[in-house]
Design a protein around this motif. Sequence first.
Motif, PDB file in Angstrom:
ATOM      1  N   ALA A  99     -44.351 -56.889  71.702  1.00 20.06           N
ATOM      2  CA  ALA A  99     -45.741 -57.268  71.990  1.00 20.06           C
ATOM      3  C   ALA A  99     -46.561 -57.305  70.706  1.00 20.06           C
ATOM      4  CB  ALA A  99     -46.358 -56.293  72.995  1.00 20.06           C
ATOM      5  N   THR A 100     -46.339 -56.335  69.821  1.00 14.81           N
ATOM      6  CA  THR A 100     -47.028 -56.332  68.528  1.00 14.81           C
ATOM      7  C   THR A 100     -46.608 -57.544  67.705  1.00 14.81           C
ATOM      8  OG1 THR A 100     -47.182 -53.928  68.536  1.00 14.81           O
ATOM      9  CG2 THR A 100     -47.383 -55.015  66.398  1.00 14.81           C
ATOM     10  N   TRP A 101     -45.302 -57.828  67.683  1.00 14.14           N
ATOM     11  CA  TRP A 101     -44.812 -58.994  66.953  1.00 14.14           C
ATOM     12  C   TRP A 101     -45.454 -60.260  67.506  1.00 14.14           C
ATOM     13  CZ3 TRP A 101     -42.463 -63.644  67.726  1.00 14.14           C
ATOM     14  CH2 TRP A 101     -41.912 -64.277  66.612  1.00 14.14           C
ATOM     15  N   ALA A 102     -45.528 -60.358  68.826  1.00 15.34           N
ATOM     16  CA  ALA A 102     -46.122 -61.547  69.451  1.00 15.34           C
ATOM     17  C   ALA A 102     -47.585 -61.700  69.033  1.00 15.34           C
ATOM     18  CB  ALA A 102     -46.005 -61.459  70.970  1.00 15.34           C
ATOM     19  N   ASP A 103     -48.335 -60.616  69.061  1.00 13.34           N
ATOM     20  CA  ASP A 103     -49.742 -60.677  68.649  1.00 13.34           C
ATOM     21  C   ASP A 103     -49.872 -61.113  67.191  1.00 13.34           C
ATOM     22  OD1 ASP A 103     -50.635 -59.868  71.137  1.00 13.34           O
ATOM     23  OD2 ASP A 103     -50.931 -57.771  70.539  1.00 13.34           O
ATOM     24  N   ASP A 104     -48.983 -60.577  66.342  1.00 18.42           N
ATOM     25  CA  ASP A 104     -49.070 -60.849  64.910  1.00 18.42           C
ATOM     26  C   ASP A 104     -48.476 -62.201  64.514  1.00 18.42           C
ATOM     27  OD1 ASP A 104     -50.155 -58.314  64.672  1.00 18.42           O
ATOM     28  OD2 ASP A 104     -48.319 -57.404  63.861  1.00 18.42           O
ATOM     29  N   ARG A 105     -47.409 -62.637  65.201  1.00 11.27           N
ATOM     30  CA  ARG A 105     -46.625 -63.763  64.704  1.00 11.27           C
ATOM     31  C   ARG A 105     -46.652 -65.045  65.530  1.00 11.27           C
ATOM     32  NH1 ARG A 105     -45.957 -62.887  59.467  1.00 11.27           N
ATOM     33  NH2 ARG A 105     -45.170 -60.805  59.088  1.00 11.27           N
ATOM     34  N   LEU A 106     -47.043 -64.966  66.793  1.00 11.94           N
ATOM     35  CA  LEU A 106     -47.055 -66.200  67.593  1.00 11.94           C
ATOM     36  C   LEU A 106     -48.002 -67.257  67.044  1.00 11.94           C
ATOM     37  CD1 LEU A 106     -46.493 -65.116  71.298  1.00 11.94           C
ATOM     38  CD2 LEU A 106     -44.915 -66.262  69.730  1.00 11.94           C
ATOM     39  N   PRO A 107     -49.131 -66.882  66.445  1.00 13.45           N
ATOM     40  CA  PRO A 107     -49.941 -67.925  65.804  1.00 13.45           C
ATOM     41  C   PRO A 107     -49.175 -68.646  64.689  1.00 13.45           C
ATOM     42  CG  PRO A 107     -51.267 -65.969  66.138  1.00 13.45           C
ATOM     43  CD  PRO A 107     -49.843 -65.588  66.457  1.00 13.45           C
ATOM     44  N   ASP A 108     -48.328 -67.927  63.955  1.00 16.69           N
ATOM     45  CA  ASP A 108     -47.497 -68.548  62.917  1.00 16.69           C
ATOM     46  C   ASP A 108     -46.482 -69.512  63.537  1.00 16.69           C
ATOM     47  OD1 ASP A 108     -48.815 -66.989  61.007  1.00 16.69           O
ATOM     48  OD2 ASP A 108     -47.302 -65.399  61.122  1.00 16.69           O
ATOM     49  N   ARG A 113     -44.744 -75.037  64.725  1.00 17.17           N
ATOM     50  CA  ARG A 113     -44.415 -76.071  65.720  1.00 17.17           C
ATOM     51  C   ARG A 113     -45.287 -77.304  65.554  1.00 17.17           C
ATOM     52  NH1 ARG A 113     -43.814 -72.326  71.158  1.00 17.17           N
ATOM     53  NH2 ARG A 113     -41.704 -71.567  70.706  1.00 17.17           N
ATOM     54  N   ARG A 114     -46.598 -77.080  65.358  1.00 15.02           N
ATOM     55  CA  ARG A 114     -47.506 -78.217  65.168  1.00 15.02           C
ATOM     56  C   ARG A 114     -47.141 -79.002  63.915  1.00 15.02           C
ATOM     57  NH1 ARG A 114     -52.138 -74.609  66.550  1.00 15.02           N
ATOM     58  NH2 ARG A 114     -52.258 -74.490  64.300  1.00 15.02           N
ATOM     59  N   ALA A 115     -46.826 -78.305  62.829  1.00 12.66           N
ATOM     60  CA  ALA A 115     -46.441 -78.974  61.590  1.00 12.66           C
ATOM     61  C   ALA A 115     -45.138 -79.743  61.782  1.00 12.66           C
ATOM     62  CB  ALA A 115     -46.291 -77.956  60.461  1.00 12.66           C
ATOM     63  N   TYR A 116     -44.178 -79.160  62.464  1.00 12.97           N
ATOM     64  CA  TYR A 116     -42.914 -79.826  62.727  1.00 12.97           C
ATOM     65  C   TYR A 116     -43.123 -81.069  63.583  1.00 12.97           C
ATOM     66  CZ  TYR A 116     -38.099 -80.549  64.292  1.00 12.97           C
ATOM     67  OH  TYR A 116     -36.875 -81.099  64.569  1.00 12.97           O
ATOM     68  N   ASP A 117     -43.875 -80.905  64.665  1.00 14.66           N
ATOM     69  CA  ASP A 117     -44.135 -82.035  65.563  1.00 14.66           C
ATOM     70  C   ASP A 117     -44.914 -83.149  64.866  1.00 14.66           C
ATOM     71  OD1 ASP A 117     -42.825 -80.609  67.514  1.00 14.66           O
ATOM     72  OD2 ASP A 117     -44.640 -80.009  68.586  1.00 14.66           O
TER      73      ASP A 117
END
Length: 121
Positions: A99-108, A113-117
């Motif tokens: 959950a901490t990883w998700a909070d910290d890293r999901l924006p990355d 994903r946006r850059a790849y797409d």
Amino acid sequence: MKRSADPELACPVAPVVDIVFSRWTTPILWLLHERGRQRFVELQRQLTSITPKVLTQRLRRLERDGLVARTYHAEVPPRVEYEITELGASLGPLFAHLATWADDRLPDVDRARRAYDAGLR
């Protein structure tokens, strides 16, 4: 630790991922950990897009794996409750870390994903 030639066994966490992170398993364990003992219909109400058949299958698998305990009460009407076991609760720190990883890293991840797409256009 000696590595196996079998690619599925080469990663020591693969069996854990298979047990814990299959579809619906994590939300079920999370609910039972956070809210305590639950009846089938209570779980179904909280997991609105799961079918009764899939919920039954997941609960049986979790019971078989020792992560959830099922208690049958011989009443009229019969009552069945599910609760997380000590073994299942021992996954709490792992979930907290994720959950901490998700909070910290999901924006990355979202930015990547946006850059790849955008590069696919």
